[in-house]
Write a protein that holds these residues in place. Structure first.
Motif, mmCIF file in Angstrom:
data_model
loop_
_atom_site.group_PDB
_atom_site.id
_atom_site.type_symbol
_atom_site.label_atom_id
_atom_site.label_comp_id
_atom_site.label_asym_id
_atom_site.label_seq_id
_atom_site.Cartn_x
_atom_site.Cartn_y
_atom_site.Cartn_z
ATOM 1 N N CYS A 53 0.850 -1.206 0.000
ATOM 2 C CA CYS A 53 0.000 0.000 0.000
ATOM 3 C C CYS A 53 0.878 1.245 0.000
ATOM 4 N N ASP A 54 0.609 2.196 -0.882
ATOM 5 C CA ASP A 54 1.399 3.417 -0.995
ATOM 6 C C ASP A 54 1.192 4.359 0.181
ATOM 7 N N ASN A 55 0.141 4.130 0.991
ATOM 8 C CA ASN A 55 -0.108 5.010 2.116
ATOM 9 C C ASN A 55 0.395 4.427 3.432
ATOM 10 N N CYS A 56 -0.063 3.208 3.784
ATOM 11 C CA CYS A 56 0.316 2.615 5.068
ATOM 12 C C CYS A 56 1.469 1.616 4.954
ATOM 13 N N ASN A 72 -1.619 4.072 -8.442
ATOM 14 C CA ASN A 72 -1.303 3.993 -7.022
ATOM 15 C C ASN A 72 -1.972 2.751 -6.436
ATOM 16 N N HIS A 73 -1.342 2.169 -5.449
ATOM 17 C CA HIS A 73 -1.887 0.982 -4.812
ATOM 18 C C HIS A 73 -2.377 1.357 -3.412
ATOM 19 N N ILE A 74 -3.708 1.280 -3.219
ATOM 20 C CA ILE A 74 -4.345 1.661 -1.957
ATOM 21 C C ILE A 74 -5.094 0.443 -1.431
ATOM 22 N N CYS A 75 -4.894 0.113 -0.142
ATOM 23 C CA CYS A 75 -5.455 -1.125 0.396
ATOM 24 C C CYS A 75 -6.878 -0.976 0.920
ATOM 25 N N LYS A 77 -10.451 2.017 2.016
ATOM 26 C CA LYS A 77 -11.070 3.328 1.858
ATOM 27 C C LYS A 77 -10.392 4.353 2.762
ATOM 28 N N CYS A 79 -7.238 4.397 3.696
ATOM 29 C CA CYS A 79 -5.979 4.798 3.075
ATOM 30 C C CYS A 79 -6.209 5.655 1.836
ATOM 31 N N LYS A 80 -7.298 5.386 1.116
ATOM 32 C CA LYS A 80 -7.620 6.197 -0.059
ATOM 33 C C LYS A 80 -7.914 7.635 0.344
ATOM 34 N N PHE A 83 -4.466 9.204 1.490
ATOM 35 C CA PHE A 83 -3.348 9.192 0.543
ATOM 36 C C PHE A 83 -3.122 10.588 -0.049
#
Length: 362
Positions: A53-56, A72-75, A77, A79-80, A83
Motif C-alpha cells: 500500500c502506498d499510504n500505510c 497507485n496501490h491503496i489497500c 477506503k 488509506c484512499k 493518501f
C-alpha cells in the motif's frame, strides 16, 4: 508498489503453454503446478500477488492485471482518503485533520480547520476584532459595529431601531415620503377628509356609512344594478351543487318524462327550484332547518333562530310574488320527500299536472 522477488504457483493449461515455454519454462503435463516469477506473468493475468500500500506500506492481495493498471496501490477506503494528504491540527479545537495540496493552497490565512463550525468560529473571531464599540442612541447600551456600517448603525437591536424610526423617520423624514396625504371632499356629507396619495383616485367617501348611504340612494335602485346582481346570482345557483332532496325530485321528474327547468329565474329577482314547462307550476324544495319547517319549529316545538325567521320572511315574499302572477307554487318539505316521494309527487304534482299518461305505482 509491487513487492519484489515474488513467485506464484501456476498450472499448465492449453492457453498458457506456449507463452510460458517462450519464457524458458519446461512443460511437464497439463494440470501440473510450476513456479513462476511475478515479472514473467502476462499483463492480463488474474493471479493474486502481494502489493505494498502506498499510504500505510502494508502488503495486501491484488490481481496482477489490476496492479499493472493502477497508478497507485491503496489497500482500503481509509488509506484512499488519507493518501496524498498532510496532517494538521485544527486551528480552533485542535482536532487532527488531513488536507490535500489544493486545500492547503486555498487557505487564505494559513490556518486549517476540521469542520464548517470551526470555520464559522474563526470568522466570527476575525470579524469581531475589526468591530468598533458604539453607544446606542435609544437605550444607551454599548454594542459592536462593523467598519462597513459604523457611520449608519446607530442602534443596538431591531427593537431600538423600530423605536428610533417611529420617532424620527415619520412624515417628511420618512424614506418613502411621497408628499403626504391628499385632501378630499366626501360626496355625501361634504366633509373634508384625508387619504394617502395612492388611494386618492378611487376614494370618494369619508367613511363606510357615507358609502352605504350613496349606494342605497344611487346604485342599488338602478335597473342596471338589479340586472347585474340577478345574472350573477343566477350563474352561482346554476353552477352550485344541488341538495339531496332536490336531486331526488329531479330524478323523479326525469323518470316520469316531465319537462322542467331547474333554477329558473323570474322577475329578475327570484329563482324557482323547478319550473314545469308550458305550465304555471313552480316547485320549491325546502330544507326542514334552513326554511324552518312549521312541523318541527315553532308552536311549542323547537324555537326558531333569528336566521330561520329571516329566511321564512324571504320565502313568504317570494311565494306571494309568484302567486301574484298566477303561478301555482308547490312546496315540498325535506322530511316529506324522504318519507314517501312517490306518494308525495302523485298527490301534489300529478293531480294538477295536465297529462293523462301518468301511471300510479305505489
Amino acid at each position: 508498489m509491487i513487492k519484489e522477488n515474488q513467485y506464484v504457483k501456476i498450472k499448465w493449461m492449453g492457453n498458457n503453454r506456449k507463452y510460458y515455454e517462450n519464457c524458458n519454462y519446461i512443460f511437464t503435463r497439463f494440470g501440473d503446478e510450476f513456479t513462476v516469477s511475478v515479472s514473467d506473468l502476462p499483463k492480463h493475468s488474474r493471479v493474486k500477488i502481494k502489493v505494498i500500500c502506498d499510504n500505510c506500506l502494508n502488503p495486501y492481495d491484488l490481481s496482477y492485471a489490476q496492479s499493472v493498471r493502477a497508478e497507485n496501490h491503496i489497500c482500503s477506503k481509509d488509506c484512499k482518503y488519507l493518501f496524498g494528504k498532510e496532517k494538521f491540527d485544527c486551528y480552533i479545537c485542535g482536532t487532527e485533520t488531513f488536507k490535500n495540496n489544493t486545500q492547503i493552497k486555498k487557505s487564505t490565512f494559513g490556518h486549517h480547520f476540521c469542520s464548517i463550525e470551526c470555520v464559522g468560529k474563526f470568522n466570527s473571531m476575525r470579524y469581531d476584532e475589526t468591530k468598533i464599540t458604539k453607544l446606542c442612541l435609544i437605550c444607551d447600551k454599548e454594542f459592536r459595529s462593523k467598519l462597513s456600517t459604523i457611520e449608519t448603525q446607530i442602534t443596538c437591536s431591531r427593537k431600538c431601531q423600530g423605536i428610533w424610526q417611529s420617532t424620527f423617520r415619520i412624515g417628511e423624514n420618512s424614506s418613502n415620503y411621497r408628499g403626504g396625504k391628499i385632501e378630499k371632499c366626501c360626496q355625501v356629507c361634504r366633509d373634508i377628509y384625508y387619504v394617502t396619495r395612492h388611494s386618492s383616485l378611487l376614494s370618494k367617501f369619508c367613511s363606510q356609512k357615507c358609502k352605504q348611504i350613496h349606494w342605497s340612494e344611487n346604485v342599488i335602485t338602478k335597473e342596471s344594478f338589479k340586472v347585474a346582481k340577478y345574472q350573477g346570482n343566477l350563474k352561482v345557483r346554476q353552477t352550485s351543487r344541488e341538495t339531496l332532496p332536490e336531486k331526488l325530485v329531479r330524478e323523479w321528474l326525469s323518470e316520469n318524462n316531465i319537462s322542467f327547468k331547474q333554477e329558473c329565474g323570474f322577475f329578475r329577482k327570484y329563482y324557482a327550484d323547478f319550473y314545469l314547462h308550458n305550465t304555471n307550476i313552480v316547485i320549491e324544495v325546502f330544507g326542514d332547518y334552513w326554511h324552518c319547517n312549521p312541523k318541527v319549529y315553532g308552536n311549542g316545538l323547537l324555537p326558531p333562530s333569528n336566521s330561520q325567521l329571516e329566511q321564512t320572511e324571504r320565502d313568504r315574499l317570494r311565494i306571494e310574488k309568484f302567486k301574484k302572477h298566477n303561478f301555482n307554487v308547490i312546496v315540498l318539505w325535506e322530511n316529506e320527500i324522504y318519507s314517501n316521494l312517490e306518494k308525495l309527487m302523485q298527490n301534489r304534482i300529478m293531480t294538477i299536472y295536465p297529462r293523462n299518461d301518468y301511471t300510479q305505482s305505489i
